[in-house]
Design an enzyme around this catalytic site. Structure first.
Site, mmCIF file in Angstrom:
data_model
loop_
_atom_site.group_PDB
_atom_site.id
_atom_site.type_symbol
_atom_site.label_atom_id
_atom_site.label_comp_id
_atom_site.label_asym_id
_atom_site.label_seq_id
_atom_site.Cartn_x
_atom_site.Cartn_y
_atom_site.Cartn_z
ATOM 1 N N HIS A 110 -2.919 -26.051 21.260
ATOM 2 C CA HIS A 110 -1.891 -26.179 20.236
ATOM 3 C C HIS A 110 -1.586 -24.821 19.625
ATOM 4 O O HIS A 110 -2.466 -23.994 19.428
ATOM 5 C CB HIS A 110 -2.345 -27.149 19.139
ATOM 6 C CG HIS A 110 -1.201 -27.699 18.341
ATOM 7 N ND1 HIS A 110 -0.556 -26.976 17.368
ATOM 8 C CD2 HIS A 110 -0.569 -28.909 18.401
ATOM 9 C CE1 HIS A 110 0.423 -27.715 16.846
ATOM 10 N NE2 HIS A 110 0.436 -28.873 17.455
ATOM 11 N N HIS A 111 -0.308 -24.611 19.331
ATOM 12 C CA HIS A 111 0.113 -23.323 18.785
ATOM 13 C C HIS A 111 -0.484 -23.075 17.398
ATOM 14 O O HIS A 111 -0.583 -21.915 16.948
ATOM 15 C CB HIS A 111 1.644 -23.269 18.703
ATOM 16 C CG HIS A 111 2.203 -21.935 19.070
ATOM 17 N ND1 HIS A 111 1.732 -20.754 18.540
ATOM 18 C CD2 HIS A 111 3.207 -21.590 19.914
ATOM 19 C CE1 HIS A 111 2.418 -19.742 19.034
ATOM 20 N NE2 HIS A 111 3.317 -20.217 19.874
ATOM 21 N N ALA A 112 -0.874 -24.128 16.697
ATOM 22 C CA ALA A 112 -1.531 -23.944 15.406
ATOM 23 C C ALA A 112 -2.942 -23.401 15.572
ATOM 24 O O ALA A 112 -3.494 -22.812 14.649
ATOM 25 C CB ALA A 112 -1.574 -25.273 14.638
#
Length: 291
Positions: free
Chosen positions: A135-137
């Site tokens: 996930h980009h987070a």
């Protein structure tokens, strides 16, 4: 616990079923001369035995007073994240990309640490693949590439290299993780205050961006862009495609034009898009705007 930055919060807020916010990587490997199928499976078993993940691979989303934090997953199950798969025959790149497309279309389950890794064997020419989704987070695309690259070597004699999730990172304190019951409580309270301050900032930044796009012609014609055949609602399905070029050639073009590798890749993408629209008889008269 570790607080999320305003940017990481935004990646979570923007995510929808038809708008995933994870990044994917597909890498192909050629076994060294003399390697047997048993050697490949032994490598998979060695990876499976690395059941103690290192940050950020052992962190899952948690909430305090409705605000997101990273917290250690005390029920971590490697089987949920690491899978050993085989391609259906004939095992062409076509079948590989179809398999990866299906895996890439699904959102990551937020009840678990936000990553997956699949070891895929059965490519027709003896190669095997590693597909990862993060996930980009949790990590950005460049960061994930650098992490994976740091785990590899061109020396085929090296044995027992750690998989991505088992790579030892700097100490928890240096990573911003708080140790000990007193510091956890204090850190959580401080993190909540930080998150509460960050949420208005995230909203304000989005509003400012929209207002700037409307009023500043140099910012870009975001609201005056021409409509194309791409301006339509999309579902969650994704198609993973690939093409190979020599990095040395791309770098050489960049030096020739006084630009970067990124400039060259963007130029290639823009040209391909233009050719496609021309073939469809759908090239607009004004420049496109993309995000």
């Amino acid at each position: 616990m570790k607080t999320l930055s305003p940017l990481d919060q935004m990646f979570l807020m923007l995510e929808r079923r038809n708008q995933p916010m994870h990044v994917g990587s597909l890498m192909l490997f050629k076994p060294p001369p003399g390697a047997r199928a048993e050697d490949i499976r032994a490598m998979v078993e060695l990876m499976r035995r690395q059941e103690q993940p290192q940050p950020p691979f052992n962190l899952r989303l948690s909430r305090r007073l409705g605000l997101p934090f990273w917290a250690e997953d005390r029920e971590f199950d490697l089987a949920h994240h690491f899978r050993h798969l085989a391609l259906p025959r004939p095992g062409r790149i076509l079948e590989l990309l179809a398999m990866v497309s299906n895996m890439h279309s699904a959102l990551l389950d937020r009840e678990f640490p936000l990553w997956e890794c699949s070891f895929i064997e059965g490519v027709h020419d003896g190669r095997f693949a590693l597909y990862s989704k993060m996930h980009h987070a949790m990590i950005d695309g460049v960061g994930s590439m650098r992490l994976l690259e740091s785990l590899m070597t061109p020396d085929s004699s090296v044995q027992g290299m750690a998989p991505p999730w088992a790579l030892r990172r700097p100490s928890p304190r240096r990573q911003g993780l708080l140790v000990g019951p007193t510091s956890v409580l204090g850190g959580a309270l401080a993190g909540m205050r930080s998150q509460a301050r960050a949420l208005p900032a995230v909203t304000r930044a989005l509003v400012d961006t929209v207002q700037q796009a409307r009023s500043d012609p140099e910012f870009g014609d975001l609201f005056r862009a021409p409509r194309t055949l791409f301006n339509r609602r999309i579902g969650n399905a994704r198609r993973f495609a690939a093409q190979s070029w020599s990095l040395a050639r791309i770098r050489g073009v960049g030096k020739k034009i006084g630009g970067t590798i990124n400039d060259v890749v963007l130029g290639m993408c823009a040209h391909a898009l233009r050719c496609y629209l021309l073939d469809q008889g759908a090239l607009p008269s004004k420049p496109l705007v993309t995000m």
